[in-house]
Every structure is written in structure tokens, then in C-alpha cells.
Design an enzyme around this catalytic site. Structure first.
Site, mmCIF file in Angstrom:
data_model
loop_
_atom_site.group_PDB
_atom_site.id
_atom_site.type_symbol
_atom_site.label_atom_id
_atom_site.label_comp_id
_atom_site.label_asym_id
_atom_site.label_seq_id
_atom_site.Cartn_x
_atom_site.Cartn_y
_atom_site.Cartn_z
ATOM 1 C CB SER A 125 112.659 28.473 -19.449
ATOM 2 O OG SER A 125 112.620 28.064 -20.802
ATOM 3 C CB CYS A 126 111.089 22.882 -19.755
ATOM 4 S SG CYS A 126 109.768 21.739 -20.172
ATOM 5 N N GLY A 127 108.518 23.824 -18.027
ATOM 6 C CA GLY A 127 107.664 23.436 -16.920
ATOM 7 C C GLY A 127 106.769 22.286 -17.327
#
Length: 287
Positions: A125-127
Site C-alpha cells: 500500500s506504499c506510495g
């Protein structure tokens, strides 16, 4: 031969229902989450270099699409022929088999990683993290503004989620996968990809579309099964797609980037309603 990992796994689950006690275990399918490491090889100063570039938690399957989409979105390569080949690494432990992909860049391809100061280590879920990273991306996208006279019907947009409902196979069995789909402006579904991570699902979709010659093109629509973050808009802009729709909500930064890059951004899409945040004039009966 590399042993590939299945995208779903059967496990025993206790499904507890008030009207059916005592509960007993029964088999069920869950989405698999495994790490994928991307390594790149390139030629420079008369010798070959290798670097571990990125690690992400993803659902196995369409890994080469994921890798291609990531490399294009991050500006590490600009064209398909910048990649000589991709393969699974054979020099790994048994527990890592199928989880390490090596990308060899074509000779004379300039491998410049200086455009970003963030470490490519993320989870599903990293941005983008940090103002300096955001500013760097704004700079990279300065020439990516999408200009198009093409328009899409609001009726077509209403129907996009039906394709997602019908084709999101992995989600039907597990309830644990995000999806990204590609359409033309008539609403014809072209591709769909799924993954436990929103960013990975879009990378898989865009990578597959580039490999099949469907992108870059402003006459394309991307639909996401979840919410829209800044980085998802960034990836869409690099792909040259003019319409980005989502079942969920966009963030304020996503809306700002969509406005700057010329993307019509749609959120809260249902079969009978949606919100349009940017460039409504491209949608019939809206702008």
C-alpha cells in the site's frame, strides 16, 4: 525452471454464523501475498552493473507486467526496447524462488536513478513519501500534460463498474484483491489485472498495456477498484491516459495532480452516479 507461486491459497477457515453453531472448519481461498524483488542490470564504463532496485509485497502472477509498469512509471525506462529481457533469478534460495526478477537493460540505455531521492522499498500500500519526492515527480511530469479533444459519454462511465464486477475473478474467490482495468472511450474492456496492492494492480495493468501496444494513448480509460492516491494519478499520467475513474474517493493531492497533468478524474463511481473532479467538459452531459 523457476517454480511459480499461485495467486490464491486454500486454507481452513472457521466461518461463524449465529444461526449455525458450533462452527466447524471448512476450506476457503485467500489471496497470496509474497515479496517481489526487482533487480536491474545495465552496461556502463565498459562493464555490467547490477542493483537491487525495489521490493514490494504483491500477489504472484503477471510479475513481468508489474515490473514493466513500475519501470515505466518511475522513468527508469521510457520505451519497451530499453528492456533487453526479464527473467526470474536462478541464484536464490528455495524460499525466494519465483520472487526475484532480473531486468537487463538494452546496451546504450542510460540508467539514471538520480531523478529520485526516495528508496524503492515499499509494501503493497506504499506510495510516494515526502515533499521532496512529490516535487521531483511534479518536475518529471512537467512535459506530460495530456491534451485531447476526445470525449466520453456519461452512460459509458456508468457501465464501467459492470465490467469490473464480471471480470475481477480473484476478488470473487478471496475478497482480498484490488483491480485495475483498461477501456477504450466506447467502454470496451481491454485488460484487467489484480493484486493485493492498489499500486501493483495498476503497474501490472499499465505494464501489460505497454507490452501489447495499447499505451500510451489519450483514448483510454483506467478504472480502479479502490481509492485514488497521488501516485496512482502519477502512473496514469506517465501512461498518457486521459480519464481515470475509481470506485472510491480521490485525495486532495490526487485531484491537484490530475488537474496539472490533464487527466479527467472521477470518483465514487456507481452504476447510476459518480463525482467528476477535473475536466468535466470531456464528459457528455456534464461539462
Amino acid at each position: 525452471m523457476t517454480k511459480l507461486i499461485a495467486p490464491v491459497k486454500k486454507i481452513p477457515v472457521y466461518k461463524v454464523r449465529k444461526e449455525a453453531l458450533p462452527a466447524r472448519a471448512m476450506p476457503d481461498l485467500v489471496a497470496v501475498e509474497e515479496p517481489l524483488q526487482i533487480r536491474i542490470e545495465w552496461e556502463g564504463s565498459g562493464r555490467w552493473h547490477e542493483k537491487s532496485l525495489y521490493v514490494t509485497m504483491r500477489t504472484p502472477g503477471n510479475d513481468f507486467d508489474l515490473v514493466m509498469g513500475f519501470l515505466l512509471a518511475e522513468g527508469i525506462v521510457q520505451k519497451l526496447d530499453h528492456v533487453l529481457f526479464m527473467r526470474y533469478c536462478r541464484r536464490v534460495k528455495e524460499t525466494e524462488e519465483g520472487n526475484v526478477v532480473i531486468v537487463r537493460l538494452a546496451p546504450d540505455t542510460v540508467c539514471d536513478l538520480s531523478h529520485t531521492d526516495r528508496n524503492f522499498l515499499s509494501n503493497a500500500s506504499c506510495g510516494v513519501c515526502g515533499k521532496s519526492s512529490i516535487d521531483a515527480i511534479y518536475g518529471r511530469l512537467a512535459q506530460k500534460t495530456i491534451f485531447t479533444n476526445s470525449a466520453i459519454s456519461s452512460e459509458v462511465i456508468f457501465q464501467l463498474s459492470t465490467f469490473l464486477d464480471q471480470e475481477q475473478t480473484g476478488f470473487k474467490y478471496t475478497g482480498g484483491l484490488h483491480a485495475a482495468s483498461l477501456f477504450d472511450l466506447s467502454g470496451k474492456g481491454l485488460l484487467i489485472r489484480e493484486d493485493v496492492g492498489r499500486h501493483n494492480a495498476l503497474d501490472k495493468l499499465l505494464g501489460a498495456a505497454f507490452r501489447e501496444g495499447l499505451l500510451p494513448s489519450a483514448s483510454r480509460v483506467v478504472l480502479l477498484s479502490g481509492r485514488v492516491s497521488f501516485e496512482l494519478v502519477q502512473k496514469t499520467a506517465v501512461a498518457g491516459v486521459s480519464v481515470l475513474a475509481a470506485i472510491g474517493a480521490p485525495s486532495s493531492l490526487a485531484i491537484e495532480l490530475a488537474q496539472k497533468t490533464g487527466i479527467t478524474l472521477i470518483g465514487f463511481l456507481k452504476s447510476d452516479r459518480f463525482n467528476c473532479y477535473t475536466y468535466p467538459e470531456r464528459i457528455h452531459e456534464v461539462g
